[in-house]
Design a protein around this motif. Structure first.
Motif, PDB file in Angstrom:
ATOM      1  N   ASN A  70       0.835  -1.203   0.000  1.00  0.00           N
ATOM      2  CA  ASN A  70       0.000   0.000   0.000  1.00  0.00           C
ATOM      3  C   ASN A  70       0.870   1.252   0.000  1.00  0.00           C
ATOM      4  N   PHE A  71       1.935   1.218   0.811  1.00  0.00           N
ATOM      5  CA  PHE A  71       2.837   2.370   0.895  1.00  0.00           C
ATOM      6  C   PHE A  71       3.471   2.658  -0.463  1.00  0.00           C
ATOM      7  N   ALA A  72       4.027   1.613  -1.094  1.00  0.00           N
ATOM      8  CA  ALA A  72       4.731   1.795  -2.364  1.00  0.00           C
ATOM      9  C   ALA A  72       3.792   2.314  -3.453  1.00  0.00           C
ATOM     10  N   THR A  73       2.593   1.741  -3.546  1.00  0.00           N
ATOM     11  CA  THR A  73       1.662   2.172  -4.592  1.00  0.00           C
ATOM     12  C   THR A  73       1.083   3.551  -4.278  1.00  0.00           C
ATOM     13  N   ALA A  74       0.922   3.880  -2.994  1.00  0.00           N
ATOM     14  CA  ALA A  74       0.445   5.216  -2.620  1.00  0.00           C
ATOM     15  C   ALA A  74       1.475   6.280  -2.979  1.00  0.00           C
ATOM     16  N   LEU A  75       2.761   5.964  -2.787  1.00  0.00           N
ATOM     17  CA  LEU A  75       3.809   6.914  -3.173  1.00  0.00           C
ATOM     18  C   LEU A  75       3.795   7.155  -4.674  1.00  0.00           C
ATOM     19  N   LEU A  76       3.728   6.070  -5.438  1.00  0.00           N
ATOM     20  CA  LEU A  76       3.702   6.217  -6.897  1.00  0.00           C
ATOM     21  C   LEU A  76       2.442   6.974  -7.329  1.00  0.00           C
ATOM     22  N   ALA A  77       1.302   6.671  -6.706  1.00  0.00           N
ATOM     23  CA  ALA A  77       0.055   7.363  -7.045  1.00  0.00           C
ATOM     24  C   ALA A  77       0.185   8.863  -6.821  1.00  0.00           C
ATOM     25  N   THR A  78       0.813   9.239  -5.714  1.00  0.00           N
ATOM     26  CA  THR A  78       1.019  10.660  -5.412  1.00  0.00           C
ATOM     27  C   THR A  78       1.852  11.319  -6.495  1.00  0.00           C
ATOM     28  N   TRP A  79       2.911  10.653  -6.903  1.00  0.00           N
ATOM     29  CA  TRP A  79       3.790  11.209  -7.933  1.00  0.00           C
ATOM     30  C   TRP A  79       3.133  11.226  -9.309  1.00  0.00           C
ATOM     31  N   LEU A  80       2.202  10.306  -9.562  1.00  0.00           N
ATOM     32  CA  LEU A  80       1.494  10.327 -10.842  1.00  0.00           C
ATOM     33  C   LEU A  80       0.591  11.548 -10.957  1.00  0.00           C
ATOM     34  N   THR A  81       0.143  12.076  -9.820  1.00  0.00           N
ATOM     35  CA  THR A  81      -0.702  13.278  -9.840  1.00  0.00           C
ATOM     36  C   THR A  81       0.123  14.559  -9.821  1.00  0.00           C
ATOM     37  N   GLY A  82       1.428  14.446  -9.582  1.00  0.00           N
ATOM     38  CA  GLY A  82       2.291  15.619  -9.506  1.00  0.00           C
ATOM     39  C   GLY A  82       2.360  16.235  -8.122  1.00  0.00           C
ATOM     40  N   ARG A 106       3.669  20.730  11.225  1.00  0.00           N
ATOM     41  CA  ARG A 106       4.497  21.545  10.338  1.00  0.00           C
ATOM     42  C   ARG A 106       4.041  21.451   8.886  1.00  0.00           C
ATOM     43  N   THR A 107       3.470  20.315   8.524  1.00  0.00           N
ATOM     44  CA  THR A 107       3.161  20.062   7.122  1.00  0.00           C
ATOM     45  C   THR A 107       1.795  20.608   6.696  1.00  0.00           C
ATOM     46  N   ALA A 108       0.796  20.520   7.597  1.00  0.00           N
ATOM     47  CA  ALA A 108      -0.586  20.896   7.249  1.00  0.00           C
ATOM     48  C   ALA A 108      -1.000  20.206   5.954  1.00  0.00           C
ATOM     49  N   PRO A 109      -1.109  18.866   5.962  1.00  0.00           N
ATOM     50  CA  PRO A 109      -1.362  18.135   4.722  1.00  0.00           C
ATOM     51  C   PRO A 109      -2.740  18.432   4.130  1.00  0.00           C
ATOM     52  N   ASP A 110      -2.805  18.332   2.802  1.00  0.00           N
ATOM     53  CA  ASP A 110      -4.081  18.477   2.097  1.00  0.00           C
ATOM     54  C   ASP A 110      -4.807  17.143   1.997  1.00  0.00           C
ATOM     55  N   ILE A 111      -4.031  16.072   1.868  1.00  0.00           N
ATOM     56  CA  ILE A 111      -4.587  14.732   1.684  1.00  0.00           C
ATOM     57  C   ILE A 111      -3.787  13.760   2.538  1.00  0.00           C
ATOM     58  N   VAL A 112      -4.466  12.781   3.117  1.00  0.00           N
ATOM     59  CA  VAL A 112      -3.816  11.719   3.874  1.00  0.00           C
ATOM     60  C   VAL A 112      -4.193  10.383   3.240  1.00  0.00           C
ATOM     61  N   LEU A 113      -3.203   9.674   2.702  1.00  0.00           N
ATOM     62  CA  LEU A 113      -3.403   8.322   2.176  1.00  0.00           C
ATOM     63  C   LEU A 113      -3.054   7.334   3.282  1.00  0.00           C
ATOM     64  N   HIS A 114      -3.997   6.489   3.656  1.00  0.00           N
ATOM     65  CA  HIS A 114      -3.789   5.588   4.800  1.00  0.00           C
ATOM     66  C   HIS A 114      -4.467   4.255   4.537  1.00  0.00           C
ATOM     67  N   ASP A 115      -4.174   3.270   5.378  1.00  0.00           N
ATOM     68  CA  ASP A 115      -4.861   1.981   5.300  1.00  0.00           C
ATOM     69  C   ASP A 115      -5.366   1.549   6.675  1.00  0.00           C
ATOM     70  N   MET A 116      -5.767   2.514   7.472  1.00  0.00           N
ATOM     71  CA  MET A 116      -6.255   2.242   8.816  1.00  0.00           C
ATOM     72  C   MET A 116      -7.759   1.948   8.801  1.00  0.00           C
ATOM     73  N   ASN A 131      -8.261  19.379   8.549  1.00  0.00           N
ATOM     74  CA  ASN A 131      -8.680  19.987   7.283  1.00  0.00           C
ATOM     75  C   ASN A 131      -8.299  19.160   6.063  1.00  0.00           C
ATOM     76  N   ALA A 132      -7.715  17.995   6.292  1.00  0.00           N
ATOM     77  CA  ALA A 132      -7.246  17.170   5.176  1.00  0.00           C
ATOM     78  C   ALA A 132      -8.348  16.241   4.679  1.00  0.00           C
ATOM     79  N   GLU A 133      -8.220  15.862   3.415  1.00  0.00           N
ATOM     80  CA  GLU A 133      -9.089  14.835   2.845  1.00  0.00           C
ATOM     81  C   GLU A 133      -8.437  13.475   3.098  1.00  0.00           C
ATOM     82  N   PHE A 134      -9.179  12.542   3.651  1.00  0.00           N
ATOM     83  CA  PHE A 134      -8.642  11.223   3.956  1.00  0.00           C
ATOM     84  C   PHE A 134      -9.071  10.228   2.870  1.00  0.00           C
ATOM     85  N   VAL A 135      -8.090   9.490   2.344  1.00  0.00           N
ATOM     86  CA  VAL A 135      -8.345   8.494   1.312  1.00  0.00           C
ATOM     87  C   VAL A 135      -7.814   7.153   1.800  1.00  0.00           C
ATOM     88  N   ASN A 136      -8.700   6.185   1.940  1.00  0.00           N
ATOM     89  CA  ASN A 136      -8.284   4.850   2.348  1.00  0.00           C
ATOM     90  C   ASN A 136      -7.727   4.112   1.137  1.00  0.00           C
TER      91      ASN A 136
END
Length: 541
Positions: A70-82, A106-116, A131-136
């Motif tokens: 999940n981690f590896a594909t989530a990283l690639l997915a993030t980079w595919l969106t720029g 410190r980061t104030a993320p816009d999106i959180v990709l997780h598998d919880m 304030n972030a959008e959560f994506v499982n």
């Protein structure tokens, strides 16, 4: 940036059934494998659920996944969106809770990709990023996939330092820096699409992230990953899997090699053949000469080529790699310049990182051989985000002060210690690393599993005094304080004010195993260490 020019070799394997990531979640179970075709299809499904706001690279996407695939594909997915990837851990244990809280704040993320799933940890995430959008990620993997245009990999990364001496610092690595870092690593260790790496460091840690996840994307090679817990439970599996997969590269901090060598039984060695290993990398913390000599001595019995052992110097600020020793192991240089203990040569800087030794007071460049602060700049070096600054706002790229103190000899780097680990005792300066090495050398390998040397205020003497915190495997019966103080006296003219023997794994550590000395001080002062002290600690010195 187009797909052809990105440099990421895995882009040419989108339809390939070649193994990309192979994960061992338990030592007694078969691994889970994803092919490159699976990786790209899954990543594009996840990418379809990510909606960057405004400029994609200014969209911060935290990746916090327990499952390695999940981690590896989530990283690639993030980079595919720029968007910009921000790797973190999804655990909130005592030693990582402060780190995670600091990163989210410190980061104030816009999106959180997780598998919880729903639970205390998930609720904690919602509190940290209201304030972030959560994506499982597990749900996103099931999203409809219709294929489409050729994907592009951006490579933007907000990578945090390990935080062994201060709070973790954010380092902004744009696509150019990530590509520069990957290029440096591939060239330094001779990586290609045929490369098979064996890894077990946490994926949110720079060495685990770049080595286990990012470099396979760059080369199109195969990454075999075992969980850190599997390594701790059965360290020999590291070398057994390297044998099974004919791995040609692996990397870990110094302590890991001590750990596995001290636990290898003769029967284990019978099933290990590391003859395929081209680069067995030691880095992430001081590379101890005693450990190198143990590896050289054990090598013939393990089939490990002597020249495969490569002491290296790296950090998050440089994407990962700064320098590596690439010579014959028979000619591994050591030095005692500026130190009472031997220091390992960490080789020549890579082309993508320029190193300069500067005077601590004037910041002026020093002559070769002079001791000073190590500064880096170059193609692979990112921008350290200043305290209070917004990482989304354009920052001026400047040379980075690494926090390490060392010198260069014929261009090669020698790290003497961390500037923050300089101990001042009775007006004299000592590096904690030198003292710790001297103490380690008084005992057979495996007896001391961790150590921290600190200078603390001694009101009775009106000055700072030396305190030692030593993790011991088993009981303390075989360690005499007088032997330790004799080594201190001979090497430094010192005597420890107090020596505490602690149970194994009592000292606070970073994700890469570095002891966090500032926390050791706090735990000692507030009395937390009392419950970890081994019986016999207070026998006479």
């Amino acid at each position: 940036m187009n797909a052809e020019g990105s440099g990421f070799g895995a882009l040419g394997l989108q339809e390939s059934a070649k193994p990309a990531y192979v994960v061992y979640k338990r030592h007694d179970e078969e691994p889970v494998t994803m092919t490159w075709r699976d990786v790209f299809e899954t990543a594009q499904r996840i990418a379809g659920q990510i909606n960057p706001t405004g400029e994609p690279q200014q969209t911060g996407v935290i990746i916090t996944c327990n499952d390695e695939l999940n981690f590896a594909t989530a990283l690639l997915a993030t980079w595919l969106t720029g968007a910009t990837a921000i790797p973190t851990t999804n655990t909130f244990r005592r030693n990582l809770n402060d780190r995670n809280t600091h990163i989210y704040n410190r980061t104030a993320p816009d999106i959180v990709l997780h598998d919880m799933t729903a639970g205390a940890a998930h609720s904690r995430l919602l509190e940290l990023a209201p304030n972030a959008e959560f994506v499982n990620v597990d749900s996103a993997r099931e999203a409809r996939f219709s294929g489409g245009s050729s994907p592009k990999i951006s490579g933007s990364l907000l990578q945090y330092t390990s935080g062994s001496t201060t709070n973790p610092k954010p380092v902004l690595l744009g696509p150019a820096e990530v590509r520069g870092g990957c290029k440096a690593i591939a060239k330094a260790y001779g990586l290609s699409t045929e490369t098979v790496g064996i890894h077990w460091l946490p994926l949110y840690h720079d060495m685990g992230l770049i080595g286990s996840v990012v470099m396979p994307l760059w080369t199109g090679g195969t990454s075999v990953i075992m969980r850190p817990s599997v390594f701790i439970q059965r360290p020999s599996l590291w070398f057994e899997l390297a044998t099974q997969w004919k791995a040609d590269i692996t990397a870990a901090p110094n302590f890991a090699y001590e750990y596995v060598l001290s636990r290898l039984e003769p029967s284990d060695a019978d099933g290990i053949d590391l003859s395929s290993m081209a680069s067995l990398i030691i880095g992430g913390e001081p590379v101890r000469p005693a450990t190198l000599r143990r590896l050289y001595a054990a090598g013939p019995g393990l089939g490990l080529p002597r020249a495969a052992v490569k002491p290296s110097y790296g950090m998050a600020e440089a994407t990962l790699l700064v320098s590596r020793f690439s010579g014959d192991g028979d000619k591994q240089p050591f030095s005692q310049r500026h130190s009472s203990e031997e220091i390992t040569c960490l080789g020549q800087p890579v082309d993508e990182v320029q190193v300069e030794i500067r005077d601590p007071e004037s910041d002026q460049a020093l002559e070769a051989g002079d001791l000073g602060n190590i500064w880096i700049t170059g193609e692979a070096v990112g921008t350290v985000v200043p305290q209070g600054a917004n990482w989304r706002v354009a920052l001026v790229k400047q040379p980075v002060k690494t926090g390490d103190v060392g010198f260069q000899d014929e261009g090669a780097i020698y790290v003497v210690g961390r500037e923050s680990n300089l101990l001042i005792i009775r007006g004299a300066n000592f590096f904690a690393e030198d003292i710790e090495t001297a103490i380690l050398n008084t005992q057979p390998p495996g007896v001391i599993t961790g150590i921290a040397a600190l200078s603390l205020d001694n009101p009775e003497q009106g000055t700072d005094a030396l305190y030692l915190f030593i993790e011991v495997a088993g009981t303390v019966d075989r360690i005499e304080k007088k032997d330790l103080n004799q080594a201190l006296s001979q090497g430094f003219g010192l005597k420890a004010q107090d020596i505490l023997f602690l149970k194994t794994r009592s000292l606070p550590r970073t994700s890469s195993g570095k002891v966090i000395r500032r926390q050791v001080k706090d735990l000692y002062i507030d009395g937390t260490f009392n419950r970890f002290i081994l019986k016999g600690t207070h026998h006479d010195s």
